[in-house]
Design an enzyme around this catalytic site. Structure first.
Site, PDB file in Angstrom:
ATOM      1  N   THR A 102      23.882  -0.303   7.766  1.00  0.00           N
ATOM      2  CA  THR A 102      22.862  -0.884   8.636  1.00  0.00           C
ATOM      3  C   THR A 102      22.733  -2.366   8.300  1.00  0.00           C
ATOM      4  O   THR A 102      22.332  -2.724   7.200  1.00  0.00           O
ATOM      5  CB  THR A 102      21.519  -0.171   8.437  1.00  0.00           C
ATOM      6  OG1 THR A 102      21.672   1.217   8.750  1.00  0.00           O
ATOM      7  CG2 THR A 102      20.448  -0.772   9.340  1.00  0.00           C
TER       8      THR A 102
ATOM      9  N   LYS B 158      21.299   0.616  16.327  1.00  0.00           N
ATOM     10  CA  LYS B 158      20.766   1.148  15.072  1.00  0.00           C
ATOM     11  C   LYS B 158      19.444   0.467  14.707  1.00  0.00           C
ATOM     12  O   LYS B 158      18.512   1.111  14.198  1.00  0.00           O
ATOM     13  CB  LYS B 158      21.778   0.954  13.933  1.00  0.00           C
ATOM     14  CG  LYS B 158      21.303   1.440  12.563  1.00  0.00           C
ATOM     15  CD  LYS B 158      21.015   2.929  12.552  1.00  0.00           C
ATOM     16  CE  LYS B 158      20.375   3.408  11.245  1.00  0.00           C
ATOM     17  NZ  LYS B 158      21.257   3.337  10.080  1.00  0.00           N
TER      18      LYS B 158
ATOM     19  N   LYS C 147      14.033  -2.517   3.712  1.00  0.00           N
ATOM     20  CA  LYS C 147      15.234  -3.236   4.152  1.00  0.00           C
ATOM     21  C   LYS C 147      15.420  -3.139   5.670  1.00  0.00           C
ATOM     22  O   LYS C 147      15.608  -4.153   6.353  1.00  0.00           O
ATOM     23  CB  LYS C 147      16.470  -2.673   3.456  1.00  0.00           C
ATOM     24  CG  LYS C 147      17.798  -3.251   3.965  1.00  0.00           C
ATOM     25  CD  LYS C 147      18.979  -2.670   3.220  1.00  0.00           C
ATOM     26  CE  LYS C 147      19.329  -1.269   3.667  1.00  0.00           C
ATOM     27  NZ  LYS C 147      20.057  -1.246   4.968  1.00  0.00           N
TER      28      LYS C 147
END
Length: 296
Positions: free
Chosen positions: A95, A171, A239
């Protein structure tokens, strides 16, 4: 494509590499933890001595690394890109911010290799079971060449666009919703706990109502546990929601709910819960309301 280099044999990467072996692919893997590469070798793969060694001669190189900066280091500083044959595919499956992915793709293409932007969703359970959702962006020819590899990882493989960065964008949107849903569920449970509602019964009621969500049904019961098994850590959403906000900044898109959810995960991490299951963001909501722990 039968020869696969694999860099990043962590909690998701190692079972993904094992699924490749089960499908008959030859896998050469590298990880900074030598024991992870040794585990792959015990399962029939090959342990590489370096990132460049993992990439040497591979038809496709999987990067299941922590972030875009690590991908850049592996490819350019550690020599993995130069070790790949001309025309080989680099599949970035971590990601990462869409802008960073697009920049990496340009450098890979300039070096005469192909790039597949293919982040995944499904966590350790999906990685182990081969049931990941994969959001792949690349020219159609590149996607079709890599598709048999992707289907070893997941049963939901989507070609979401022709341009690298589009997979990362899909994503990012996914993580926006996941993080906000977890935070909203924690906030709802904290309100109910504050007024003494039985949270077990509350989850039964909400699970069958219009207010339900996959995250509520999955994370809600874990929010009632003191130390649930870690399926995805709080710091993962620190994150990932950071990536969401970066993407919003680049697109000049206002993301107020994502921003608030990010602050709650940051607060949970600051309280010492960064390594706890992401459901434990509820501890921060409970603390804000004078409730130090989930009621029994």
């Amino acid at each position: 494509m039968r020869s696969i280099g694999f860099i990043g044999l962590g909690s998701m990467g190692l079972p993904m590499a094992r699924n490749l072996l089960a499908r008959g692919f030859a896998v050469r893997g590298f990880d900074l933890r030598a024991e992870s590469a040794a585990a792959l070798a015990r399962d029939g793969g090959a342990a590489a001595a370096s990132a460049a060694d993992a990439a040497a001669g591979a038809d496709l190189l999987v990067l299941m690394v922590v972030n875009a900066a690590q991908a850049e280091t592996v490819l350019f500083a550690d020599g993995a890109l130069d070790a790949l044959p001309a025309g080989a595919v680099v599949a970035l499956m971590a990601t990462c911010p869409p802008g960073a992915v697009e920049a990496l793709a340009g450098r890979v293409a300039a070096a005469g290799r192909r790039f597949l932007d293919a982040p995944v969703s499904g966590g350790v359970v999906g990685a182990s079971g081969g049931t990941l959702t994969i959001m792949a962006a690349a020219p159609r020819e590149t996607f079709e060449a890599a598709e048999p590899v992707l289907r070893a990882f997941g049963d939901k493989v989507f070609h979401v666009g022709e341009r690298p960065g589009q997979g990362a964008t899909v994503k990012t949107v996914n993580q926006l919703l996941c993080g906000v849903h977890i935070a909203a569920a924690a906030e709802a449970l904290a309100l109910a706990a504050k007024v003494g509602v039985d949270l077990g019964i509350l989850l039964e009621v909400l699970g069958g109502s219009a207010a339900s969500s996959w995250m509520l049904r999955n994370r809600g019961p874990r929010m009632l546990q003191d130390e649930p098994e870690v399926a995805s850590a709080v710091d993962i959403f620190v994150k990932d929601l950071g990536i969401v906000l970066e993407a919003g900044h680049d697109a000049r898109a206002a993301l107020p709910l994502a921003s608030i959810a990010h602050q709650m995960f940051l607060a949970a991490s600051a309280r010492g819960d960064g390594g706890a299951d992401d459901s434990q963001v509820v501890r921060t909501y409970l603390a804000l309301n004078g409730l130090p722990r989930p009621p029994e």
